[in-house]
Design an enzyme around this catalytic site. Structure first.
Site, short mmCIF file in Angstrom:
data_model
loop_
_atom_site.label_atom_id
_atom_site.label_comp_id
_atom_site.label_asym_id
_atom_site.label_seq_id
_atom_site.Cartn_x
_atom_site.Cartn_y
_atom_site.Cartn_z
N LYS A 1 39.57 -35.35 48.97
CA LYS A 1 38.75 -36.94 49.84
C LYS A 1 38.26 -35.59 51.00
CE LYS A 1 38.73 -40.80 48.31
NZ LYS A 1 40.60 -40.69 48.01
N LYS B 1 36.72 -37.97 35.60
CA LYS B 1 37.17 -39.04 35.15
C LYS B 1 35.27 -39.82 35.92
CE LYS B 1 39.80 -39.98 39.56
NZ LYS B 1 40.86 -41.06 40.10
N LYS C 1 34.96 -45.26 40.89
CA LYS C 1 33.91 -46.41 40.98
C LYS C 1 32.94 -46.36 41.94
CE LYS C 1 37.85 -50.00 41.68
NZ LYS C 1 39.36 -48.39 42.32
#
Ligand code: TYM
Length: 329
Positions: A111, A194, A197
């Site tokens: 992040k 991966k 969203k």
């Protein structure tokens, strides 16, 4: 009877990764266990959604969950912020969570790299809130994808630490659960990493067939094997990984052999893959729209689920307060 807790952030539509990584296992467990399924809307606040979007996001994810087959008559389905007891446990666990271990968390480091302008304390303590979500119901199993493995390790550590500090055997240490198999990581269509969203590489359960076809046909591949027996490249391996969860074994075998013989046509593989994905998602997509239109039903699910989850959570908080040493005057 074992207790199972699973959750999803309300930051976007459900994709194939969510379904095959976590949800499908939950569905298989919901009848034999005491199950809690919730929408992690507090967690979604780390990315600062607009007030106007919060409710709609929760509602969409809730409808998608239910459309996948979660049965609110047998599982407790709720919204995290309807059970504020979890924030008390989060606070209490934070007192014994160390900055060093939180800073070392892979998801936190990622992040920081991706959003250096928004490194807030909620992000740092994200795994503590997640641990609170899980242990507040004294869960034994947590069906999750591979990306959550480290968070589950931390959950176990926080549970164990609480038990050690207070010399009790109160919280079970929950495992990241996939029926004894390796946890799953569903890759994206962009050849790396991966499915996510917000990575722009996903297939959503709500995508109509033409969108799925377009996305799959546009998936990254390579120029094809130049000789028989050539090892598939990363992007091609990724397509096979998705194929293994949506297609029947004979289809996987056929294309694996075609690749091994260097006669594979990726266009043919993609066409088949798209149709197999559509076969899985179509019934879910139809139900999403029906459920979204039934606000009364959704309201009943979260009201009753919230009540049941609060009962379970407040029992734990009562015990934890006593264990920590709070006493009535
Ligand atoms: P979230 O919302 O990112 O994802 C929800 C679930 O989907 C799984 N998943 C995947 N599995 C395989 N392949 C992928 N590409 C993929 N992408 C997502 C995740 O592993 C997860 O199981 N921190 C959690 C939400 C959460 C939670 C909890 C989960 C908060 N509290 C307590 C379980 C228990 C998260 O962000 O998941």
């Amino acid at each position: 009877m074992d207790t199972v807790v699973s959750g999803i952030r309300s930051t976007g539509n459900l994709h194939l990764g969510n379904y095959f990584g976590a949800l499908r296992n939950f569905l298989k467990m919901q009848r034999e266990n005491k199950c809690f399924f919730f929408i992690a809307d507090y967690h979604s606040l780390t990315t600062h959604p607009k007030p106007d979007d919060i409710h709609g996001n929760i509602k969409q994810v809730l409808a998608e969950y239910l459309a996948c087959g979660i049965d609110p008559e047998i599982a407790t389905v709720f919204v995290q912020s309807d059970v504020p007891e979890v924030t008390e446990l989060y606070l209490l666990l934070n007192m014994n969570a160390y900055i060093g271990e939180l800073e070392r968390t892979t998801s936190f480091k990622e992040k920081i790299r991706k959003h250096p302008d928004n490194i807030n304390a909620g992000l740092l303590t994200y795994p503590v809130l997640m641990a609170a979500d899980i242990i507040i119901h004294k869960a034994n199993h947590v069906p999750v994808g591979k990306d959550q493995e480290q968070h589950l390790e931390m959950t176990r550590r926080f549970a164990r630490r609480f038990n050690t500090i207070y010399e009790v055997n109160y919280f079970p240490e929950p495992d990241a659960y996939n029926f004894g198999q390796e946890l799953i990581k569903i890759p994206g269509l962009d050849g790396t990493g991966k499915m996510g969203k917000s990575e722009g590489n996903g297939i959503f359960l709500a995508d109509p067939p033409e969108v799925i076809r377009r996305k799959v046909m546009g998936a990254v591949t390579d120029t094809g094997p130049s000789h028989p027996g050539e090892e598939p490249s990363e992007p091609v391996k990724n397509l096979f990984t998705i194929m293994k969860v949506v297609s029947d074994p004979a289809t996987v075998k056929y294309f694996t052999e075609q690749h091994a013989a260097a006669t594979i046509r990726y266009g043919e593989l993609k066409k088949q893959l798209a149709e197999d994905i559509i076969r899985v998602t179509n019934p879910i997509r139809n139900r999403i729209n029906e459920i979204l239109a039934d606000n009364k039903f959704l309201a009943k699910v979260v009201r009753e689920g919230g009540q049941k989850a609060r009962e379970s959570a407040s029992g734990t908080i009562r015990d934890v307060r006593e264990i920590i040493g709070y006493k009535p005057f």
